[in-house]
Design an enzyme around this catalytic site. Structure first.
Site, PDB file in Angstrom:
ATOM      1  CE  LYS A  21      -4.389  -0.306  -0.435  1.00 37.32           C
ATOM      2  NZ  LYS A  21      -5.298  -0.971   0.490  1.00 37.32           N
ATOM      3  CE  LYS A  76      -8.028 -14.250  -6.796  1.00 38.29           C
ATOM      4  NZ  LYS A  76      -8.047 -14.512  -5.386  1.00 38.29           N
ATOM      5  CE  LYS A 116     -13.844  -5.154  -5.529  1.00 37.42           C
ATOM      6  NZ  LYS A 116     -14.723  -5.384  -4.433  1.00 37.42           N
TER       7      LYS A 116
END
Ligand code: TRP
Length: 331
Positions: free
Chosen positions: A113, A196, A199
């Protein structure tokens, strides 16, 4: 026998997709019977990226409606929103005193992050694992269903629990372990030929997609040449389509398409139409329930209020015990 406690949390970012449904949500509906289940929406955790307030509020609302639409029953489980339970913040404060800068800085998710948002490396981001530990430990949850990316956070929650117990010479907090779903894990592939459904990959079918959107998305799914030799090995994009077919269709249909593959008569247009229809059969009833739930402000607020009320009774006990052993009490 007392039921074991399972806690599941999800960050409030965007809509749920077919991967969420088969990978987790469908199990949650079953778990309600066997475990003392508590599900919550982690809106504080979403704040680490400083989302636009209306967007955040709408995301919490849609996930709550999607959970209900998929069959989570507020009578059978505790369903709540993280920020409706202020006790969590107090437990977070207490746990922070035993969480060390060095271990927090080393967390994989934190480093990632910090790299992604270098101008917003806030304290909430650093202490994300402590808040997550507070979410879990307040319930004395035995199991937490988590994906691979959350295993480290769960391990930290275990460490915080053991450290607290050791430091204060008590057995107050329960170290939580990953919940292992029964049977083979279901991996829902994306429509882009690899990997897979996710989002961030932008290859999703959302649970609230309408029929036409589903048809359009499936039609555009990646394929390659049809086979020319009987019983050829399948490329990844085609194998993925068969995986989707197996999830949403019956055995006879799967056999029919497998035979067509093996004798080279398969037509991808037919395969995709079948998959799209299957997906629509699964999600259309949920979408309809979702739409009326999403619009029902009174009901959603009632679910939130009742959920928080029940959870607060439980976690208040943990908080009081923690305060007591730490010396935070009246004379
Ligand atoms: N960190 C989790 C995620 O991003 C969300 C989460 C927050 C969570 N608190 C939790 C999950 C407690 C399980 C238990 O997916």
């Amino acid at each position: 026998m007392e039921k074991k406690i399972v806690l599941s949390g999800i960050r409030a970012t965007g809509h749920l997709h077919l991967g969420n449904y088969y990978g987790a949500l469908r199990n949650f509906v079953e778990m309600q019977q066997e475990y003392d289940c508590r599900y919550f929406i982690a809106d504080y955790h979403s704040l680490t990226t400083q989302p636009e307030p209306e967007l955040l509020n709408g995301n919490v609302r849609s996930i709550l409606a999607e959970y209900l639409a998929a069959g989570l029953d507020p009578e059978k489980c505790m369903l709540y929103v993280q920020s409706d339970v202020p006790e969590t913040c107090e437990i977070y404060t207490l746990l922070n005193m035993h969480a060390y800068l060095g271990e927090l800085e080393k967390t994989v998710a934190f480093k990632e992050k910090a790299r992604k948002q270098p101008n917003n490396v806030n304290a909430g981001l650093l202490t994300y694992p402590v808040l997550m530990a507070a979410d879990i430990l307040q319930h004395k949850a035995h199991f937490v269903p988590v994906g691979k990316d959350q295993l480290q956070h769960l391990e930290m929650a275990r460490n915080f629990a053991n450290r607290f117990n050791h430091y204060y010479g008590c057995q107050l907090l329960v170290p939580p372990y990953p919940y292992e779903a029964k049977g083979e894990p279901v991996k829902v592939p994306g429509l882009d030929g690899s990997g897979k459904m996710g989002k961030s990959e932008g290859n999703c079918i959302y649970l609230n997609d309408d029929d036409r959107t589903v048809e359009k998305k499936v039609k555009k799914a990646v394929t390659d040449m049809t086979p020319t030799e009987p019983c050829s090995p399948m490329s990844e994009p085609i194998a993925n389509l068969f995986t989707l077919l197996r999830l949403v269709s019956d055995e006879a249909t799967v056999t029919q398409f497998t035979d067509a593959w093996n004798d080279c008569s398969i037509r991808y247009g037919d395969l995709k139409r079948e998959i799209a229809q299957g997906i629509i059969r699964v999600i259309a009833p949920m979408r309809e329930r979702y739409e009326s739930l999403y619009a029902d402000t009174d009901y959603l607020n009632r679910v939130r209020r009742d959920g928080a009320e029940r959870v607060r009774v439980e976690v208040r006990k943990t908080l009081d015990e923690m305060r007591h052993v730490m010396g935070i009490r009246f004379f």
